[in-house]
Design a protein around this motif. Structure first.
Motif, PDB file in Angstrom:
ATOM      1  N   GLN A   1       0.849  -1.059  -0.066  1.00  0.00           N
ATOM      2  CA  GLN A   1      -0.146  -0.047  -0.032  1.00  0.00           C
ATOM      3  C   GLN A   1       0.895   1.255   0.041  1.00  0.00           C
TER       4      GLN A   1
ATOM      5  N   SER B   1      -3.559   5.236   0.295  1.00  0.00           N
ATOM      6  CA  SER B   1      -4.325   3.997  -0.260  1.00  0.00           C
ATOM      7  C   SER B   1      -5.248   3.404   0.714  1.00  0.00           C
TER       8      SER B   1
ATOM      9  N   TYR C   1      -7.289  -0.218   1.718  1.00  0.00           N
ATOM     10  CA  TYR C   1      -7.451  -1.774   1.442  1.00  0.00           C
ATOM     11  C   TYR C   1      -8.392  -2.352   2.231  1.00  0.00           C
TER      12      TYR C   1
ATOM     13  N   GLN D   1       1.982  -1.071   4.670  1.00  0.00           N
ATOM     14  CA  GLN D   1       1.787   0.279   4.312  1.00  0.00           C
ATOM     15  C   GLN D   1       3.229   0.534   4.107  1.00  0.00           C
TER      16      GLN D   1
END
Lengths: 278, 421
Positions: free
Chosen positions: B233, B237, B239, B259
């Motif tokens: 990520q 972003s 998810y 991340q």
């Protein structure tokens, strides 16, 4: 006890004045502690009874024993419902037979849709009464009409059972269940607690509408204010696991004004056997 | 896998068979892995019995698939939606068996831009891929590589249906979601025969990109599922992953999320229903490579009969990941004296300015809840089912409608999985 071991009591027409519930010398304990120590009470169709008493006097225990809570053990005495031994029935068969307990603290059940829960409950009772079960659509119409009795927002149908409901909303949901199940004997355990003035009026009006000449209501309460809205035929005072005194609405008013101490003084040294039941 | 052992004969045979099929002396797709077979002496594998996998006969393995029972709502493609099912040669086709018409915003990556493990190795710094990913890499076959672009959401539905014994499927999927792009991905994996399904998914989420993934994987007592996903990520972003698993003899689900610079959101919700003799194992890892990352992780498991649920949720918050906001909750329902729950939330926090919580509960059905339902005329058995269903619904209600349309979900909610024969 499972449902396969018992048979719900078949429902036959009730006449005003028929004895619906007869409790004799009931003793019950929980975890070895005796809570009920000889309760006797008779309830007839068309009557409204109020059950009062200090905290810990056994009122809620009595309601749970009648409904069949598995944590309580009956050690002596009997409960007959329409002439049949109620204690021999599982909790679900008691409910199907027409005994309803409105909980003081309704349980929150995350993930179980209130609508689905109400539909399954309602159909269990209808099936027992020989009525056709309601499909999803028919039930939704039925429940939306019934919700008007307690002025409940239909949005609560979409939520999980009692999850996130305020105290008042939970109590309305209890009365809604009572309306859907159409019990012959309704026991309402402190349905008035935690309600503001408006909610109390709504709930009380709902209960009044549901109290019929062919049904009986047992109100467990601490406060006169509920009895201002719903006039009881009998007021019972519990203490130390038994019914200490029975009277009319005046008894509730006296308790409101004077508390319970005067009754202790009057009964000190006196014969504490049960007051004759109606 | 420090306590892993050398490859057992089963693995040697399997690798030889896979290598012969690929036409190479060494199995190809991923780089040659360091093959060490995990044992139950390893902490990460101590509850995971691999016999369900090794009961397969490597010399009889094949890749035949069946046609999934697509719900109508998913079967037809559109300008924003495509449905793909895995065929017996490892290709993804639309439900009519044709190469799919790609919707706007979704296009296949050229094969030269697909290197299996390219994302995984950025997500797992150690470089050693887990067993499922290693086996996936050793299996010959094409990869599905897709690039997602544009701000309008694209819907991708993938389905794998296994109905024949000795099936071995190891699909590899690479998704590159460009900055600001949005992908809604649904999976339906079903196995009704003794088989193994070993998907490996790699996702590169660009800055501000969003991936909403919903996966439903159900099997039968002889089937094994070893799933690995690797999600990288970028900042901003998002998810979201909802995963529902039941019925497998063995399921090992291992999502790895990183991340890379923090400042992203990760939401994981999982449900495992272990009945019969099912062993359902989830080992997740979320690591923060920068500050201000968010994680919301809830895993729920229900174990009945001789079912066994394992959860290990690892969250890694190093010193540079200040202001991380992470929560993890493992909720478990244990319904039988012979069922088993092993759960371990594992927060590894070095940063000192973070808000991280974790918790785990294991309980049986609550007597008060059962009594409440019984007091409304609902029989104890039905009340128990309602409560179990309610427990599952807490996760299931998060599934998108498209996934709820799969008829197999009713199997989870109403039909108990039978005992292993």
């Amino acid at each position: 006890m499972t449902s396969t071991e018992t048979t719900p009591i078949r429902e036959s027409p009730v006449q005003t004045g028929d004895v619906l519930l007869s409790i004799k010398n009931l003793h019950a304990c929980v975890e070895g502690n005796e809570i009920l120590r000889g309760v006797s009470l008779r309830v007839r169709a068309g009557e409204i009874h109020a059950l009062m008493g200090r905290n810990g006097s056994g009122k809620s225990t009595l309601s749970k024993v009648i409904a069949g809570h598995p944590a309580y053990t009956v050690t002596a005495g009997s409960i007959h419902y329409r002439g049949r031994d109620l204690l021999a029935l599982s909790p679900e068969d008691r409910a199907r037979s027409g005994v309803f307990l409105g909980f003081q603290y309704p349980v929150e059940i995350p993930g179980v849709s209130n609508l689905e829960f109400l539909r399954v409950s309602c159909n269990a009772r209808r099936q027992h009464r020989g009525q056709e079960e309601l499909d999803t659509f028919a039930f939704e119409d039925h429940v939306r009409e019934t919700m008007a009795i307690v002025q409940m927002d239909p949005a609560f149908l979409e939520r999980s059972v009692n999850e996130g409901f305020s105290g008042g909303e939970k109590k309305r949901n209890e009365v809604l269940q009572m309306a859907l199940l159409e019990p012959l004997v309704a026991i309402l355990d402190e349905t008035d607690s935690g309600l503001d003035i408006d909610a109390l009026r709504i709930v009380a009006n709902g209960v009044k509408k549901l109290a019929l000449p062919t049904t009986a209501t047992l109100l467990i309460t601490h406060y006169q204010r509920l009895l201002d809205a719903i006039t009881p035929d009998f007021v019972h005072v519990m203490a130390e696991g038994r019914i200490l005194r029975t009277g009319g609405k005046d008894l509730a008013m006296a308790l409101e004004q004077r508390g319970y101490d005067w009754m202790d003084e009057e009964t000190d040294g006196a014969d504490r056997s049960d007051t004759p039941q109606p | 896998m420090s306590t892993a052992t050398q490859s057992p004969p089963w693995l040697e045979t399997l690798l030889q068979v896979l290598a012969q099929r690929s036409g190479h002396s060494v199995p190809q797709r991923a780089s040659a892995p360091d093959w060490r077979w995990p044992t139950r002496r390893s902490e990460a594998w101590r509850f995971t019995d691999l016999r369900c996998l090794t009961q397969l006969d490597p010399t009889r393995l094949h890749t035949r698939t069946a046609s999934p029972p697509w719900p109508d709502v998913l079967r037809q493609g559109s300008s924003r939606h495509v449905a793909l099912q895995l065929d017996g040669r490892g290709h993804w086709r639309d439900p009519q068996g044709e190469p799919p018409p790609w919707p706007h915003g979704l296009m296949p990556l050229p094969s030269e831009e697909i290197t299996p493990g390219q994302v995984a190795h950025t997500v797992i710094p150690s470089g050693t891929l887990p067993l499922g990913a290693q086996l996936n890499g050793a299996t010959p076959g094409p990869s599905l590589g897709l690039q997602v672009s544009g701000p309008a959401p694209v819907h991708l539905a993938l389905a794998i249906q296994v109905e024949q014994a000795q099936t071995w499927l190891a699909p590899h999927v690479l998704l590159v979601v460009e900055p600001g792009a949005r992908l809604c991905l649904t999976w339906h994996v079903a196995a009704t025969a003794q088989a193994a399904v070993l998907p490996m998914v790699e996702v590169q989420l660009g800055a501000g990109a969003r991936l909403e993934e919903a996966a439903m994987a159900w099997g039968c007592p002889g089937a094994a599922f070893l799933g690995n996903s690797f999600v990288h990520q970028s900042p901003r972003s998002v998810y979201r992953r909802i995963n529902v698993t039941w019925g497998w003899g063995l399921s090992r689900d291992e999502p790895f999320i990183r991340q890379s610079q923090g400042q992203a959101e990760t939401h994981l919700h999982g449900l495992a229903v272990a009945r019969g003799q099912s062993l359902l194992d989830t080992h997740s890892t979320v690591s923060f490579g920068g500050p201000a990352g968010q994680l919301r992780h809830q895993h729920q498991a229900l174990a009945d009969d001789r079912g066994h649920s394992v959860f290990n949720g690892r969250v890694v918050v190093p010193r540079l990941a200040q202001q991380t906001d992470a929560s993890q909750l493992s909720r478990n329902l244990l319904l039988s004296t012979r069922a088993r729950i092993d759960t371990k939330p594992q927060l590894e926090i070095v940063a000192d300015n973070v808000q991280c919580t974790h918790g785990a509960t294991v309980s049986c059905l609550q007597d008060d809840e059962l009594f409440y339902l019984q007091s409304r005329g609902i029989g104890r058995e039905q009340a128990s089912r309602l409560l179990q269903r309610g427990f599952c619904e807490e996760i299931l209600q998060r599934l998108p409608k498209a996934v709820l349309a799969w008829p197999s979900l009713q199997r989870l909610l109403e039909i108990p999985v039978p005992d292993q024969p």
